[in-house]
Design an enzyme around this catalytic site. Structure first.
Site, PDB file in Angstrom:
ATOM      1  CG  ASP A   8       2.777   6.221   2.481  1.00 11.10           C
ATOM      2  OD1 ASP A   8       1.844   5.500   2.860  1.00 11.10           O
ATOM      3  OD2 ASP A   8       3.852   6.342   3.115  1.00 11.10           O
ATOM      4  CE1 TYR A  46       7.677   0.980  -2.191  1.00 17.00           C
ATOM      5  CE2 TYR A  46       8.286  -1.048  -1.063  1.00 17.00           C
ATOM      6  CZ  TYR A  46       7.330  -0.122  -1.433  1.00 17.00           C
ATOM      7  OH  TYR A  46       6.026  -0.296  -1.037  1.00 17.00           O
ATOM      8  NE  ARG A  81      -2.059  -1.664   3.524  1.00 14.10           N
ATOM      9  CZ  ARG A  81      -2.539  -1.791   4.752  1.00 14.10           C
ATOM     10  NH1 ARG A  81      -3.789  -1.452   5.008  1.00 14.10           N
ATOM     11  NH2 ARG A  81      -1.774  -2.236   5.725  1.00 14.10           N
ATOM     12  NE  ARG A 121       8.204   9.646   1.613  1.00 15.89           N
ATOM     13  CZ  ARG A 121       7.091  10.200   2.100  1.00 15.89           C
ATOM     14  NH1 ARG A 121       5.987   9.457   2.265  1.00 15.89           N
ATOM     15  NH2 ARG A 121       7.067  11.474   2.432  1.00 15.89           N
TER      16      ARG A 121
END
Length: 270
Positions: A68, A128, A66, A221
């Site tokens: 952001d 990622y 999920r 992040r």
């Protein structure tokens, strides 16, 4: 209001259903995240409405990750169930969905999978990528998919900072604190990072790749934000501090989060 709001959606048929897996790419710039959220525009919300319009019945979508608001996807995986007849022509389903959703959302691949396959729980790793544009002048063609950092970053410092990330750790220092119902146990922030490294793509483009069993919210992040902070000229942080930042298990030990638009869910492994 969307163009699908006035259409009736029937319940899923009571006949034997077939599980379908899609690989989905999306530009997350104009979406409030991936997961469905009433009243706001999300990737899953748009995708579900399109699938329901094509299949003419309710779709329950499961995703691998999920993401952001503002985060992109290249290898997001979703699963849902359709009738055998609909599963027999997935090319037509893909074409129809892409006509409605492209270019911001695109189905890249579709296939029938085993009935017990689950986009989330069958995954063994997520990968990622984060892109940093490290040069004085911004690039309008990379602005939606990279974080512009004008100060020259020390790539050797960025790379050294990755060493402590590898392995199984409690990553509370890099995770947004979850909302926990009163009396409930907080979820574990223990994750296993398989790989983390920086690549110099030339012309000031730096890419951070990280693969882990799973990620907690804002983990990538926050890691990127901390590594970039270490790599800035005259930084008070050093790569040797990464282990102690992890061990602190408090969000204040790490730096702020990198902007969402540089991040993309690149691949999910099964």
């Amino acid at each position: 209001m969307t163009l699908f709001d006035d259409e009736e959606v029937a319940p899923a048929p009571a006949i034997p259903l077939v599980r379908v897996r899609l690989v989905v790419a999306y530009d997350g710039t104009d979406f409030s995240g991936f997961a469905e959220n009433p009243g706001v525009k999300t990737v899953a919300g748009q995708l579900v409405r399109s699938l329901e319009r094509v299949t003419r019945h309710e779709i329950k979508l499961t995703c691998a990750g999920r993401t952001d608001a503002g985060v992109h996807g290249w290898g997001q995986v979703v699963t849902f169930d359709v009738s055998e007849a609909q599963a027999a022509d997935l090319d037509a389903l893909v074409r129809s969905v892409n006509r409605m959703c492209a270019p911001s959302i695109v189905v890249r691949r579709a296939k029938v999978v085993a009935p017990d396959f689950d986009a989330r729980f069958s995954a063994v790793a997520r990968c990622y990528r984060y892109t940093v544009l490290n040069r004085p002048v911004p690039d309008p063609f990379l602005a939606r998919t990279s974080w512009h950092v004008a100060e020259p970053l020390d790539l050797s410092v960025l790379r050294l900072g990755c060493d402590a990330l590898i392995g199984t750790h409690d990553f509370t220092s890099f995770c947004r604190k979850p909302k926990v119902p009163e009396g409930a146990e907080p979820p574990s922030m223990v994750r296993t990072v398989h790989d983390a490294r920086w690549h110099d793509l030339g012309d000031g483009v730096l890419r951070f790749d990280i693969e882990a069993s799973s990620f907690c919210q804002q983990m990538v992040r926050a890691i990127v934000g901390t590594l970039v902070d270490m790599g800035r000229p005259g930084s008070a942080r050093t790569p040797g501090e990464m282990a102690s930042i992890i061990a602190a298990r408090t969000r204040s030990a790490a730096a702020g989060v990198a902007p969402p638009h540089g991040l993309v869910l690149w691949e999910v492994r099964y």
